[in-house]
Write a protein that holds these residues in place. Structure first.
Motif, PDB file in Angstrom:
ATOM      1  N   MET A   1       0.644  -1.208  -0.116  1.00  0.00           N
ATOM      2  CA  MET A   1       0.094   0.155  -0.014  1.00  0.00           C
ATOM      3  C   MET A   1       0.924   1.310  -0.140  1.00  0.00           C
ATOM      4  SD  MET A   1      -3.237   1.052   2.841  1.00  0.00           S
ATOM      5  CE  MET A   1      -3.753  -0.344   2.613  1.00  0.00           C
ATOM      6  N   GLN A   2       0.527   2.132  -0.832  1.00  0.00           N
ATOM      7  CA  GLN A   2       1.579   3.279  -1.122  1.00  0.00           C
ATOM      8  C   GLN A   2       1.346   4.341  -0.349  1.00  0.00           C
ATOM      9  OE1 GLN A   2       0.285   3.137  -5.451  1.00  0.00           O
ATOM     10  NE2 GLN A   2       2.751   3.819  -5.758  1.00  0.00           N
ATOM     11  N   TYR A   3      -0.027   4.480   0.058  1.00  0.00           N
ATOM     12  CA  TYR A   3      -0.306   5.567   0.998  1.00  0.00           C
ATOM     13  C   TYR A   3      -1.846   5.237   1.428  1.00  0.00           C
ATOM     14  CZ  TYR A   3      -2.329   6.385  -3.982  1.00  0.00           C
ATOM     15  OH  TYR A   3      -2.900   6.187  -4.933  1.00  0.00           O
ATOM     16  N   GLN A   4      -2.595   5.818   2.475  1.00  0.00           N
ATOM     17  CA  GLN A   4      -3.714   5.460   3.380  1.00  0.00           C
ATOM     18  C   GLN A   4      -4.862   6.491   2.733  1.00  0.00           C
ATOM     19  OE1 GLN A   4      -4.494   2.895   5.343  1.00  0.00           O
ATOM     20  NE2 GLN A   4      -6.559   3.766   4.959  1.00  0.00           N
ATOM     21  N   ILE A   5      -5.891   5.722   2.362  1.00  0.00           N
ATOM     22  CA  ILE A   5      -7.043   6.762   2.268  1.00  0.00           C
ATOM     23  C   ILE A   5      -8.020   6.871   3.492  1.00  0.00           C
ATOM     24  CG2 ILE A   5      -9.254   6.909   0.890  1.00  0.00           C
ATOM     25  CD1 ILE A   5      -7.354   5.488  -1.699  1.00  0.00           C
ATOM     26  N   ILE A   6      -8.253   7.990   3.774  1.00  0.00           N
ATOM     27  CA  ILE A   6      -9.169   8.351   4.939  1.00  0.00           C
ATOM     28  C   ILE A   6     -10.413   9.219   4.432  1.00  0.00           C
ATOM     29  CG2 ILE A   6      -9.328   9.559   7.249  1.00  0.00           C
ATOM     30  CD1 ILE A   6      -6.581   8.699   7.652  1.00  0.00           C
ATOM     31  N   SER A   7     -11.626   9.051   4.999  1.00  0.00           N
ATOM     32  CA  SER A   7     -12.987   9.599   4.735  1.00  0.00           C
ATOM     33  C   SER A   7     -13.467   9.884   5.663  1.00  0.00           C
ATOM     34  CB  SER A   7     -13.637   8.936   3.616  1.00  0.00           C
ATOM     35  OG  SER A   7     -14.818   9.676   3.519  1.00  0.00           O
ATOM     36  N   ASP A   8     -14.386  11.011   5.808  1.00  0.00           N
ATOM     37  CA  ASP A   8     -15.404  11.134   7.009  1.00  0.00           C
ATOM     38  C   ASP A   8     -16.458  10.129   6.809  1.00  0.00           C
ATOM     39  OD1 ASP A   8     -17.095  12.612   5.494  1.00  0.00           O
ATOM     40  OD2 ASP A   8     -15.860  14.388   6.015  1.00  0.00           O
ATOM     41  N   SER A   9     -17.168  10.016   7.855  1.00  0.00           N
ATOM     42  CA  SER A   9     -18.452   8.957   7.550  1.00  0.00           C
ATOM     43  C   SER A   9     -19.501   9.097   6.663  1.00  0.00           C
ATOM     44  CB  SER A   9     -18.958   8.357   8.921  1.00  0.00           C
ATOM     45  OG  SER A   9     -19.564   9.424   9.702  1.00  0.00           O
ATOM     46  N   SER A  10     -19.275  10.470   6.082  1.00  0.00           N
ATOM     47  CA  SER A  10     -20.218  10.594   5.115  1.00  0.00           C
ATOM     48  C   SER A  10     -20.403  10.108   3.976  1.00  0.00           C
ATOM     49  CB  SER A  10     -20.474  12.567   4.741  1.00  0.00           C
ATOM     50  OG  SER A  10     -20.761  12.755   3.471  1.00  0.00           O
ATOM     51  N   CYS A  11     -19.260   9.270   3.677  1.00  0.00           N
ATOM     52  CA  CYS A  11     -19.060   8.580   2.776  1.00  0.00           C
ATOM     53  C   CYS A  11     -20.000   7.223   2.525  1.00  0.00           C
ATOM     54  CB  CYS A  11     -17.590   7.872   2.484  1.00  0.00           C
ATOM     55  SG  CYS A  11     -16.997   6.906   3.708  1.00  0.00           S
ATOM     56  N   ASP A  12     -20.581   7.106   3.519  1.00  0.00           N
ATOM     57  CA  ASP A  12     -21.545   6.044   3.613  1.00  0.00           C
ATOM     58  C   ASP A  12     -21.222   4.658   3.049  1.00  0.00           C
ATOM     59  OD1 ASP A  12     -23.112   7.790   5.016  1.00  0.00           O
ATOM     60  OD2 ASP A  12     -24.314   8.233   3.239  1.00  0.00           O
ATOM     61  N   LEU A  13     -19.887   4.140   3.483  1.00  0.00           N
ATOM     62  CA  LEU A  13     -19.425   3.047   3.071  1.00  0.00           C
ATOM     63  C   LEU A  13     -19.575   1.933   4.178  1.00  0.00           C
ATOM     64  CD1 LEU A  13     -15.718   3.856   1.174  1.00  0.00           C
ATOM     65  CD2 LEU A  13     -18.106   3.107   0.144  1.00  0.00           C
ATOM     66  N   GLU A  14     -20.216   0.765   3.831  1.00  0.00           N
ATOM     67  CA  GLU A  14     -20.526  -0.077   4.813  1.00  0.00           C
ATOM     68  C   GLU A  14     -19.015  -0.559   5.627  1.00  0.00           C
ATOM     69  OE1 GLU A  14     -22.447  -3.575   3.776  1.00  0.00           O
ATOM     70  OE2 GLU A  14     -24.224  -2.558   3.408  1.00  0.00           O
ATOM     71  N   PRO A  15     -18.983  -0.748   6.849  1.00  0.00           N
ATOM     72  CA  PRO A  15     -17.728  -1.039   7.689  1.00  0.00           C
ATOM     73  C   PRO A  15     -16.762  -2.244   6.882  1.00  0.00           C
ATOM     74  CG  PRO A  15     -19.392  -0.584   9.154  1.00  0.00           C
ATOM     75  CD  PRO A  15     -19.938  -0.661   7.787  1.00  0.00           C
ATOM     76  N   ALA A  16     -17.640  -3.189   6.625  1.00  0.00           N
ATOM     77  CA  ALA A  16     -16.927  -4.376   5.921  1.00  0.00           C
ATOM     78  C   ALA A  16     -16.273  -3.801   4.496  1.00  0.00           C
ATOM     79  CB  ALA A  16     -17.746  -5.584   5.749  1.00  0.00           C
ATOM     80  N   LEU A  17     -16.972  -3.207   3.809  1.00  0.00           N
ATOM     81  CA  LEU A  17     -16.356  -2.673   2.310  1.00  0.00           C
ATOM     82  C   LEU A  17     -15.427  -1.852   2.658  1.00  0.00           C
ATOM     83  CD1 LEU A  17     -16.520  -2.716  -0.381  1.00  0.00           C
ATOM     84  CD2 LEU A  17     -18.253  -0.886  -0.541  1.00  0.00           C
ATOM     85  N   ALA A  18     -15.299  -0.752   3.504  1.00  0.00           N
ATOM     86  CA  ALA A  18     -14.089  -0.050   3.816  1.00  0.00           C
ATOM     87  C   ALA A  18     -13.092  -0.797   4.269  1.00  0.00           C
ATOM     88  CB  ALA A  18     -14.686   0.855   4.971  1.00  0.00           C
ATOM     89  N   LYS A  19     -13.316  -1.816   4.920  1.00  0.00           N
ATOM     90  CA  LYS A  19     -11.936  -2.573   5.545  1.00  0.00           C
ATOM     91  C   LYS A  19     -11.417  -3.271   4.369  1.00  0.00           C
ATOM     92  CE  LYS A  19     -10.825  -6.045   9.018  1.00  0.00           C
ATOM     93  NZ  LYS A  19     -11.108  -6.887  10.116  1.00  0.00           N
ATOM     94  N   GLU A  20     -12.453  -3.732   3.579  1.00  0.00           N
ATOM     95  CA  GLU A  20     -11.869  -4.921   2.418  1.00  0.00           C
ATOM     96  C   GLU A  20     -11.188  -3.857   1.540  1.00  0.00           C
ATOM     97  OE1 GLU A  20     -13.750  -6.473  -1.598  1.00  0.00           O
ATOM     98  OE2 GLU A  20     -15.055  -6.539   0.389  1.00  0.00           O
ATOM     99  N   ARG A  21     -11.624  -2.321   1.161  1.00  0.00           N
ATOM    100  CA  ARG A  21     -10.926  -1.899   0.468  1.00  0.00           C
ATOM    101  C   ARG A  21      -9.602  -0.828   1.018  1.00  0.00           C
ATOM    102  NH1 ARG A  21     -13.205  -1.317  -4.447  1.00  0.00           N
ATOM    103  NH2 ARG A  21     -11.018  -0.584  -5.124  1.00  0.00           N
ATOM    104  N   GLY A  22      -9.246  -1.204   2.333  1.00  0.00           N
ATOM    105  CA  GLY A  22      -8.178  -0.221   3.068  1.00  0.00           C
ATOM    106  C   GLY A  22      -8.538   1.050   3.179  1.00  0.00           C
ATOM    107  N   ILE A  23      -9.775   1.289   3.534  1.00  0.00           N
ATOM    108  CA  ILE A  23     -10.299   2.931   3.995  1.00  0.00           C
ATOM    109  C   ILE A  23     -10.689   3.049   5.336  1.00  0.00           C
ATOM    110  CG2 ILE A  23     -11.996   4.598   3.294  1.00  0.00           C
ATOM    111  CD1 ILE A  23     -12.276   2.836   0.737  1.00  0.00           C
ATOM    112  N   HIS A  24      -9.682   4.040   5.696  1.00  0.00           N
ATOM    113  CA  HIS A  24     -10.273   4.445   7.182  1.00  0.00           C
ATOM    114  C   HIS A  24     -11.378   5.375   7.391  1.00  0.00           C
ATOM    115  CE1 HIS A  24      -8.118   5.377  11.437  1.00  0.00           C
ATOM    116  NE2 HIS A  24      -9.275   5.896  11.173  1.00  0.00           N
ATOM    117  N   VAL A  25     -12.300   5.071   8.179  1.00  0.00           N
ATOM    118  CA  VAL A  25     -13.302   5.951   8.057  1.00  0.00           C
ATOM    119  C   VAL A  25     -13.476   6.759   9.461  1.00  0.00           C
ATOM    120  CG1 VAL A  25     -15.873   6.174   8.130  1.00  0.00           C
ATOM    121  CG2 VAL A  25     -15.016   4.938   6.690  1.00  0.00           C
TER     122      VAL A  25
END
Length: 298
Positions: A1-25
């Motif tokens: 992983m070259q860099y970490q992607i972070i978003s506030d929870s307005s992105c409305d990604l389900e926790p399992a999907l965010a975890k799978e795609r390496g996204i910190h909410v």
């Protein structure tokens, strides 16, 4: 992983999907009494949030943005590992989340002057922000550099649109979100507003007297959008967003997909649940679609 992607929870990604795609909410907070605030998803499950809204129609919940400290806590582990961070925040027209993240960045740079943190104003929210964040993850996973991804994200957000409707405008009115929709209000809280979000703000594109007609107009508006820009839906990520009623969302998705198949090759559309951050303003029955161009079709 070259860099970490972070978003506030307005992105409305389900926790399992965010975890799978390496996204910190980083969660927003929500309250039904204006005093006790709970972290969205972590402490206030979205299903419970909508059930409470439906059970208490006279109560208008409130949301609160992530704090500077919340973002410092989110950024710090990656900064300490010398991993660059791309943080994507809800439109600044709706929230100060971007400002919290920017202030957190500046504080961390005092102790870690070489840290690479890019904070991006998505200029939209909810499920559209979600597919925008997923495009960032797709770029990262395809090997694009931190700098390339940031540059493309700035171009990409200009292509984003949300077309949706709600059961009425009472929640928008209560939350002070009428703005440019005030022209359609006219004290008729039971009309079905037709709304487009673009460039960070919401605008009206009409009204309807029934739910079914409002949903049909949302679908036709998407077609008109693609006709006006002269592009194919095949070049876009498209997602359906809903609040309380999943079965209604499935029916809407099926009608949207049937229409899209008449002028594109799209065979599948995902359904995301709209979270509490935006649900406090739309009420329990928002339904519509978000679209954004695929990064490799720019």
């Amino acid at each position: 992983m070259q860099y970490q992607i972070i978003s506030d929870s307005s992105c409305d990604l389900e926790p399992a999907l965010a975890k799978e795609r390496g996204i910190h909410v980083v969660p927003f907070y929500v309250s039904f009494d204006g005093e006790h605030y709970y972290k969205e998803i972590e402490q206030m499950p979205i299903r419970k949030f909508y059930e409470d809204m439906v059970a208490n129609p006279g109560v208008f919940p409130k949301s609160s943005l992530p704090s500077i400290e919340d973002y410092i806590e989110a950024f710090t582990p990656y900064v300490k590992e010398d991993m660059p961070v791309i943080c994507i925040c809800i439109t600044t027209k709706f929230s100060g989340s971007y400002n919290s993240a920017t202030n957190a960045k500046e504080i961390l740079l005092e102790d870690y002057p070489d840290a690479k943190i890019a904070v991006i104003d998505a200029q939209f929210n909810t499920v559209l922000q979600g597919i925008y964040v997923l495009e960032a993850a797709r770029m990262r996973d395809a090997g694009l550099s931190f700098e390339e991804t940031v540059e493309i994200l700035e171009q990409l957000k200009l292509t984003g649109r949300i077309f949706f409707t709600t059961a009425d405008i009472s929640y928008l009115k209560s939350g002070g979100r009428l703005g440019k929709l005030v022209s359609i209000a006219n004290n008729a809280l039971k009309i079905k507003p037709l709304i487009v979000l673009k460039e960070g703000e919401i605008f009206p594109f009409g009204v309807a007297r029934s739910r079914s007609k409002s949903l049909d107009k949302v679908i036709s508006q998407a077609r008109k959008h693609f006709e006006s820009i002269g592009e194919s839906p095949d070049d876009y990520q498209i997602v359906v967003g809903y609040g309380y009623d999943y079965e209604e969302a499935v029916s809407f998705r099926d009608k949207l997909l049937a229409d899209l198949k008449t002028y594109s090759n799209i065979q599948q559309i995902d359904i995301f649940q709209i979270g509490a951050t935006i649900g406090v303003h739309t009420g329990p029955h928002p339904l519509g679609l978000g679209l954004i161009k695929k990064y490799d079709r720019l």
